[in-house]
Design an enzyme around this catalytic site. Sequence first.
Site, PDB file in Angstrom:
ATOM      1  N   ARG A 124      90.170  56.176  36.456  1.00 36.27           N
ATOM      2  CA  ARG A 124      90.786  56.754  36.166  1.00 36.27           C
ATOM      3  C   ARG A 124      90.552  58.255  36.032  1.00 36.27           C
ATOM      4  O   ARG A 124      89.973  59.160  36.679  1.00 36.27           O
ATOM      5  CB  ARG A 124      90.131  56.571  34.596  1.00 36.27           C
ATOM      6  N   GLU A 232      89.326  60.181  23.933  1.00 37.42           N
ATOM      7  CA  GLU A 232      88.636  61.110  24.048  1.00 37.42           C
ATOM      8  C   GLU A 232      89.756  62.346  23.945  1.00 37.42           C
ATOM      9  O   GLU A 232      88.931  63.367  24.252  1.00 37.42           O
ATOM     10  CB  GLU A 232      87.509  61.135  24.352  1.00 37.42           C
ATOM     11  N   ARG A 236      94.788  59.185  28.451  1.00 33.43           N
ATOM     12  CA  ARG A 236      93.385  58.108  30.282  1.00 33.43           C
ATOM     13  C   ARG A 236      94.297  57.503  30.479  1.00 33.43           C
ATOM     14  O   ARG A 236      94.375  56.449  30.369  1.00 33.43           O
ATOM     15  CB  ARG A 236      92.174  57.368  29.411  1.00 33.43           C
ATOM     16  N   CYS A 279      86.222  67.173  26.530  1.00 34.21           N
ATOM     17  CA  CYS A 279      84.534  67.568  26.827  1.00 34.21           C
ATOM     18  C   CYS A 279      84.164  67.977  28.233  1.00 34.21           C
ATOM     19  O   CYS A 279      85.117  67.394  29.264  1.00 34.21           O
ATOM     20  CB  CYS A 279      83.575  66.049  27.105  1.00 34.21           C
ATOM     21  N   THR A 281      82.885  67.997  30.092  1.00 31.73           N
ATOM     22  CA  THR A 281      82.218  67.337  31.604  1.00 31.73           C
ATOM     23  C   THR A 281      83.251  67.001  32.694  1.00 31.73           C
ATOM     24  O   THR A 281      82.587  66.436  33.821  1.00 31.73           O
ATOM     25  CB  THR A 281      81.626  65.741  31.028  1.00 31.73           C
ATOM     26  N   ARG A 288      87.202  59.776  36.927  1.00 37.11           N
ATOM     27  CA  ARG A 288      85.585  58.333  36.921  1.00 37.11           C
ATOM     28  C   ARG A 288      86.695  57.410  37.599  1.00 37.11           C
ATOM     29  O   ARG A 288      87.125  56.856  37.633  1.00 37.11           O
ATOM     30  CB  ARG A 288      85.181  58.128  35.551  1.00 37.11           C
ATOM     31  N   ARG A 319      76.147  53.059  34.386  1.00 32.88           N
ATOM     32  CA  ARG A 319      76.411  53.403  33.880  1.00 32.88           C
ATOM     33  C   ARG A 319      75.981  51.680  33.016  1.00 32.88           C
ATOM     34  O   ARG A 319      76.266  50.715  34.361  1.00 32.88           O
ATOM     35  CB  ARG A 319      77.771  53.759  32.866  1.00 32.88           C
ATOM     36  N   GLU A 324      80.063  53.583  29.339  1.00 29.39           N
ATOM     37  CA  GLU A 324      79.010  54.961  28.833  1.00 29.39           C
ATOM     38  C   GLU A 324      78.231  53.955  27.388  1.00 29.39           C
ATOM     39  O   GLU A 324      78.907  53.239  26.933  1.00 29.39           O
ATOM     40  CB  GLU A 324      79.666  55.437  28.425  1.00 29.39           C
TER      41      GLU A 324
END
Length: 367
Positions: A124, A232, A236, A279, A281, A288, A319, A324
């Site tokens: 993703r 988020e 995505r 984020c 990160t 990912r 995970r 998550e």
Amino acid sequence: DPSTKILAQIEAGRTANPDMLMSKYFDIKYYNSLSDTLKARLLACCKSGAENHDSGVGVYAMQPSDYDDLKPYFDQVIRGYHKIPGEVKHITNWDLSTVADRLPPGGKLDLTKLGLGTTSMRVRVGRNLANYPLPGAMTKDDRINMENDMIKVFKELIEDPEFGGNYYSLTPGSPFEVSEKFYQHLVKSHIMFKDMAADTYLASAGIASSWPFGRGCYVSADKGFIVWVGEEDHLRIMCMKKATVLNDVFDRLKGACDTMERICGTFAHSKDYGYVTSCPTNLGTGMRASVHIKIPKLTAGGSDKKAKAVAKPLGLSVRGMGGEHTPIGADGTVDISPSARLQIQEAEIICALYEGIKNLMEEEKKA
Ligand code: ADP
Ligand code: CIR
């Protein structure tokens, strides 16, 4: 003055959790040097960590421009998290021919060569539209308008032989609205995202606000291409497949991202940090790449502790089966993915996943 409370929370966070990057890099001298507007913007980005001292990072951008306008702060958080000692200069590169030395002969990242059978693979990326605030600062109207913009975009895909499919909305009253039961079925099938209002970090950041308005997902007819709307990040974009060759999902996602960027208009992007995400990160690639694999020895007793300890020096994150903050599978199945997102190229991430699986399987054998 509402800033007094949050400044105190930030200060308290420094003591409660010295590792939380939000408080660690918050410098009151820098804060005091800012205009009132920038002060308010910085505090909004820090709210999640201020209210949740168990955060690891504690910071979310509210607008793509936060990364530039508040760079003296964000750059430290970003370099601290991604462990980048010098200046960040991210480069986007999906071309696997540039990493030919890391690919097996023939160029296929074939998991059967590592002794695995059919494996659930997913890649993703997080993407954000340039013409809306990031999810933490979106109003309910922004969310509904953005979903409607995306529904128009998805209409252009419906006839596409590779990406044609259906849109499912959680927005009450939407013509695409699905039942609660069907939504839960999509979550269990790893297609749709979980209830964001239950995530305290996202809730504090404002990212979960107005749930479930403006949330939904587009799913191709073969269910292998999916776009989340309103999680988020605005989008995505992902490809999933139960098979053995990692290139299948990687190559399809590359095509999907090119198509999406063509029909959505350019995504929010930073000169230094690559693709912009809520984020810090996820900055850079926003990517990912994960597989579900069974490591019963490293997860003996149902704990992921040992698996995480072994995976970390291999550059891998562990995970649970539902993503998550979810538990690992009863049979020792976990979700593993390369941890790096920034100052690494897309082509390198998929190689890192293949090499990481190989290394982790060896550790599992030894355990
Ligand atoms: P993200 O990957 O977007 O950061 P999560 O970790 O919450 O978010 O995962 C989202 C969903 O994707 C979850 O349902 C998770 O189980 C599913 N998922 C992740 N990797 C895989 C995989 N390799 N195969 C099947 N489902 C996966
Ligand atoms: C924290 O700081 O712990 C949370 N804000 C989550 C950070 C990890 N990032 C993410 O899930 N995208």
